[in-house]
Design a protein around this motif. Structure first.
Motif, PDB file in Angstrom:
ATOM      1  N   GLY A 262      45.300 -84.387-111.320  1.00 58.36           N
ATOM      2  CA  GLY A 262      46.324 -83.926-110.388  1.00 58.36           C
ATOM      3  C   GLY A 262      45.924 -84.054-108.930  1.00 58.36           C
ATOM      4  O   GLY A 262      44.770 -84.343-108.589  1.00 58.36           O
ATOM      5  N   SER A 263      46.885 -83.827-108.052  1.00 56.57           N
ATOM      6  CA  SER A 263      46.685 -84.001-106.614  1.00 56.57           C
ATOM      7  C   SER A 263      45.696 -83.001-106.030  1.00 56.57           C
ATOM      8  O   SER A 263      44.971 -83.322-105.080  1.00 56.57           O
ATOM      9  N   LEU A 264      45.639 -81.792-106.583  1.00 57.49           N
ATOM     10  CA  LEU A 264      44.708 -80.797-106.046  1.00 57.49           C
ATOM     11  C   LEU A 264      43.258 -81.207-106.298  1.00 57.49           C
ATOM     12  O   LEU A 264      42.390 -81.010-105.440  1.00 57.49           O
ATOM     13  N   ALA A 265      42.989 -81.770-107.468  1.00 50.01           N
ATOM     14  CA  ALA A 265      41.639 -82.255-107.755  1.00 50.01           C
ATOM     15  C   ALA A 265      41.273 -83.408-106.820  1.00 50.01           C
ATOM     16  O   ALA A 265      40.151 -83.479-106.313  1.00 50.01           O
ATOM     17  N   MET A 266      42.235 -84.292-106.582  1.00 48.70           N
ATOM     18  CA  MET A 266      41.979 -85.396-105.655  1.00 48.70           C
ATOM     19  C   MET A 266      41.677 -84.871-104.252  1.00 48.70           C
ATOM     20  O   MET A 266      40.750 -85.345-103.585  1.00 48.70           O
ATOM     21  N   ALA A 267      42.423 -83.879-103.796  1.00 51.50           N
ATOM     22  CA  ALA A 267      42.202 -83.316-102.469  1.00 51.50           C
ATOM     23  C   ALA A 267      40.825 -82.655-102.391  1.00 51.50           C
ATOM     24  O   ALA A 267      40.097 -82.826-101.411  1.00 51.50           O
ATOM     25  N   GLY A 268      40.453 -81.893-103.420  1.00 52.49           N
ATOM     26  CA  GLY A 268      39.162 -81.203-103.401  1.00 52.49           C
ATOM     27  C   GLY A 268      37.992 -82.149-103.409  1.00 52.49           C
ATOM     28  O   GLY A 268      37.029 -81.988-102.645  1.00 52.49           O
ATOM     29  N   ILE A 269      38.039 -83.175-104.259  1.00 51.81           N
ATOM     30  CA  ILE A 269      36.937 -84.124-104.337  1.00 51.81           C
ATOM     31  C   ILE A 269      36.917 -85.035-103.118  1.00 51.81           C
ATOM     32  O   ILE A 269      35.852 -85.463-102.660  1.00 51.81           O
ATOM     33  N   THR A 270      38.089 -85.334-102.550  1.00 50.62           N
ATOM     34  CA  THR A 270      38.134 -86.115-101.309  1.00 50.62           C
ATOM     35  C   THR A 270      37.399 -85.388-100.186  1.00 50.62           C
ATOM     36  O   THR A 270      36.571 -85.968 -99.486  1.00 50.62           O
ATOM     37  N   ALA A 271      37.700 -84.098-100.010  1.00 46.50           N
ATOM     38  CA  ALA A 271      37.031 -83.318 -98.969  1.00 46.50           C
ATOM     39  C   ALA A 271      35.536 -83.208 -99.240  1.00 46.50           C
ATOM     40  O   ALA A 271      34.710 -83.379 -98.339  1.00 46.50           O
ATOM     41  N   ALA A 272      35.162 -82.942-100.495  1.00 37.61           N
ATOM     42  CA  ALA A 272      33.750 -82.822-100.853  1.00 37.61           C
ATOM     43  C   ALA A 272      33.006 -84.138-100.623  1.00 37.61           C
ATOM     44  O   ALA A 272      31.849 -84.142-100.174  1.00 37.61           O
ATOM     45  N   SER A 273      33.673 -85.242-100.906  1.00 37.25           N
ATOM     46  CA  SER A 273      33.041 -86.553-100.726  1.00 37.25           C
ATOM     47  C   SER A 273      32.772 -86.849 -99.258  1.00 37.25           C
ATOM     48  O   SER A 273      31.763 -87.493 -98.927  1.00 37.25           O
ATOM     49  N   ARG A 274      33.642 -86.395 -98.358  1.00 34.04           N
ATOM     50  CA  ARG A 274      33.400 -86.615 -96.933  1.00 34.04           C
ATOM     51  C   ARG A 274      32.192 -85.801 -96.468  1.00 34.04           C
ATOM     52  O   ARG A 274      31.390 -86.267 -95.669  1.00 34.04           O
ATOM     53  N   ILE A 275      32.039 -84.599 -96.971  1.00 33.96           N
ATOM     54  CA  ILE A 275      30.856 -83.798 -96.650  1.00 33.96           C
ATOM     55  C   ILE A 275      29.606 -84.470 -97.203  1.00 33.96           C
ATOM     56  O   ILE A 275      28.572 -84.553 -96.539  1.00 33.96           O
ATOM     57  N   ASP A 276      29.711 -84.982 -98.422  1.00 33.44           N
ATOM     58  CA  ASP A 276      28.599 -85.675 -99.071  1.00 33.44           C
ATOM     59  C   ASP A 276      28.174 -86.903 -98.266  1.00 33.44           C
ATOM     60  O   ASP A 276      26.977 -87.177 -98.106  1.00 33.44           O
ATOM     61  N   GLN A 277      29.125 -87.649 -97.744  1.00 29.93           N
ATOM     62  CA  GLN A 277      28.795 -88.837 -96.957  1.00 29.93           C
ATOM     63  C   GLN A 277      27.998 -88.479 -95.714  1.00 29.93           C
ATOM     64  O   GLN A 277      27.058 -89.179 -95.340  1.00 29.93           O
ATOM     65  N   PHE A 278      28.354 -87.383 -95.070  1.00 27.67           N
ATOM     66  CA  PHE A 278      27.586 -86.924 -93.920  1.00 27.67           C
ATOM     67  C   PHE A 278      26.163 -86.547 -94.325  1.00 27.67           C
ATOM     68  O   PHE A 278      25.190 -86.882 -93.644  1.00 27.67           O
ATOM     69  N   ALA A 279      26.032 -85.845 -95.436  1.00 27.32           N
ATOM     70  CA  ALA A 279      24.722 -85.365 -95.864  1.00 27.32           C
ATOM     71  C   ALA A 279      23.782 -86.510 -96.217  1.00 27.32           C
ATOM     72  O   ALA A 279      22.570 -86.417 -95.991  1.00 27.32           O
ATOM     73  N   MET A 280      24.309 -87.593 -96.758  1.00 26.29           N
ATOM     74  CA  MET A 280      23.463 -88.704 -97.197  1.00 26.29           C
ATOM     75  C   MET A 280      23.195 -89.716 -96.089  1.00 26.29           C
ATOM     76  O   MET A 280      22.396 -90.634 -96.267  1.00 26.29           O
ATOM     77  N   MET A 281      23.853 -89.565 -94.954  1.00 26.16           N
ATOM     78  CA  MET A 281      23.704 -90.549 -93.882  1.00 26.16           C
ATOM     79  C   MET A 281      22.281 -90.712 -93.354  1.00 26.16           C
ATOM     80  O   MET A 281      21.852 -91.833 -93.089  1.00 26.16           O
ATOM     81  N   PRO A 282      21.500 -89.632 -93.163  1.00 26.71           N
ATOM     82  CA  PRO A 282      20.137 -89.853 -92.664  1.00 26.71           C
ATOM     83  C   PRO A 282      19.329 -90.773 -93.565  1.00 26.71           C
ATOM     84  O   PRO A 282      18.658 -91.701 -93.083  1.00 26.71           O
TER      85      PRO A 282
END
Length: 452
Positions: A262-282
């Motif tokens: 569903g759309s709520l799962a997509m929204a939650g994982i989308t937001a989490a993935s953007r945080i994850d991308q920041f964390a892995m950048m270094p």
């Protein structure tokens, strides 16, 4: 410009990677600003729509990004070997190639957007927004492509600071335009996409003007086509292009699985993935810095120095990843809240899914650090094929594991998080075996040079 064939390895790696990291933080802020503004001022469904269309857009662009990576490896090796004529001709050939492919992919991306998004099983309640966002982004893909290739050229020559200044300006411009188009004019996802294209076009122009006027090696007065150099770019560019395409395809399959929740799962994982991308950048930026460092040293015949740089970079990357694990475990809730509108009825469920996803995945960041340290080393040695294989294998295992955990064990969205360390762990071990067997030796770029 910076010569990495001499000097203290640890210090040089950090000095080179820090400006790249800051630059990538601002570059990532393009998409994160889009997500935050859409999530807070439009809603959770719009956040899901932007996330899906971004994934599909990256799939379409993956070939061009891969070819630019290949060109940068060749340029760094020619720079280390002080073969400056070949370097300039390589740049000219790569620009010609990327320009032609950008036009083709723009036409395909705009016309096929509805079909591509429906293949992802995109929910009807967000489909129209997803199509609109993707079509606007695809209409201006030439700008991020040319920004990325000029940044790749500068980094290959050891310059990671200058593009940063342009990017910082463009990021703040993008944020201001986002707020104006979405909050003031109420344009929704279309306003976010338009703001992104405008900002990217400006930073691409600034990078070109600086390189053309201030860096003699990157000044191109005419575009040429050298068949031998074109083959060399393909040799080093096709593997990362295939890698990025396969990675994007695996991500698309994962996105399709997320859509089934569903759309709520997509929204939650989308937001989490953007945080994850920041964390892995270094760690990811140290991997890119390591590629240039290794490329110059292998081009100059300093294998021992290249290997030592791998060991130092890996230590840095693991330590940074452990630190980021601790930070996200403590602050995952507040960070997720940045993307959400408290008045949206779906917000509690979005927050729960995204926080659970992060809590599982971040515990295994050290595996990501090991994998990308080896990948940066292999890419720098010119072993483009294996630098493609291991990340692709990792994501393929991730996708397969996610479907298996859902299908056989009845897991929900948390299966997407558990599948990630499974892929990282397998590919990290395989990378270590490949390195110890020295199968990467003898892959440095060589080519016959045709004079004009």
């Amino acid at each position: 410009m910076r010569d990495f064939t001499k000097g203290k390895i640890g210090k040089e790696l950090l000095l080179f990677s820090v400006p790249m990291l800051i630059g990538n933080i601002f570059q990532q802020f393009y998409s994160v600003a889009d997500m935050i503004i859409v999530g807070r001022f439009v809603g959770g469904q719009a956040l899901a729509a932007v996330g899906i269309s971004m994934t599909m857009t990256m799939f379409v662009l993956s070939t061009l990004f891969g070819l630019s990576t290949g060109a940068s490896v060749v340029i760094s090796q020619f720079y280390g070997a002080k073969q400056y004529d070949r370097l300039k001709r390589t740049m000219s050939v790569s620009i010609t190639t990327m320009l032609g492919m950008s036009v083709i992919l723009t036409i395909l991306g705009v016309s096929l957007a509805p079909t591509l998004l429906r293949l992802l099983n995109t929910n009807e309640d967000i489909l129209s927004d997803a199509i609109l966002y993707m079509r606007i982004l695809m209409s201006g893909i030439v700008f991020p492509i040319f920004y990325n290739i000029y940044v790749a050229y500068m980094r290959a020559l050891g310059d990671s600071r200058r593009p940063l200044y342009f990017l910082i300006f463009s990021t703040f411009l993008n944020l201001g335009l986002n707020l104006f188009f979405v909050v003031v004019l109420g344009m929704g996802v279309a306003g976010v996409a338009i703001a992104t294209i405008i900002a990217q076009s400006i930073v691409a122009l600034l990078c070109f003007l600086y390189a053309d006027r201030k860096i003699p090696l990157l000044k191109v007065r005419k575009l040429i086509f050298d068949i031998e150099l074109f083959k060399l770019i393909l040799k080093y560019g096709i593997p990362p292009a295939i890698q990025l395409s396969l990675v994007s395809f695996a991500q698309l399959s994962i996105t399709r699985l997320i859509n089934s929740f569903g759309s709520l799962a997509m929204a939650g994982i989308t937001a989490a993935s953007r945080i994850d991308q920041f964390a892995m950048m270094p760690a990811a930026n140290l991997s890119m810095a390591l590629s240039t460092f290794v490329g110059q040293n292998m081009g100059a015949g300093h294998e021992d120095r290249a290997k030592k740089s791998l060991h130092i970079a890996m230590l840095y990357m693991v330590l940074i990843s452990v630190f980021m694990t601790g930070v996200l475990m403590v602050f995952r809730g507040p960070l997720m809240s940045l993307f959400l509108n408290t008045g949206d009825p779906g917000t509690p469920e979005i927050l729960r899914i995204g926080s659970e996803y992060l809590n599982i995945m971040v515990s295994f960041y050290f595996l990501f650090a090991i994998l990308f340290a080896f990948n940066g080393f292999f890419r720098g040695t010119g072993d483009a094929v294996i630098a493609m294989v291991f990340p692709v294998v990792s994501l393929t295992i991730r996708a397969s594991s996610a479907y298996g955990l859902v299908g056989f064990f009845g897991m929900g969205p948390e299966a997407l998080a558990w599948s990630i360390p499974i892929g990282w762990g397998f590919s990290s071990f395989a990378s270590w075996v490949y390195y110890k067997k020295r199968l990467w030796v003898g892959k440095v770029a060589t080519v016959k040079f045709n004079s004009e």
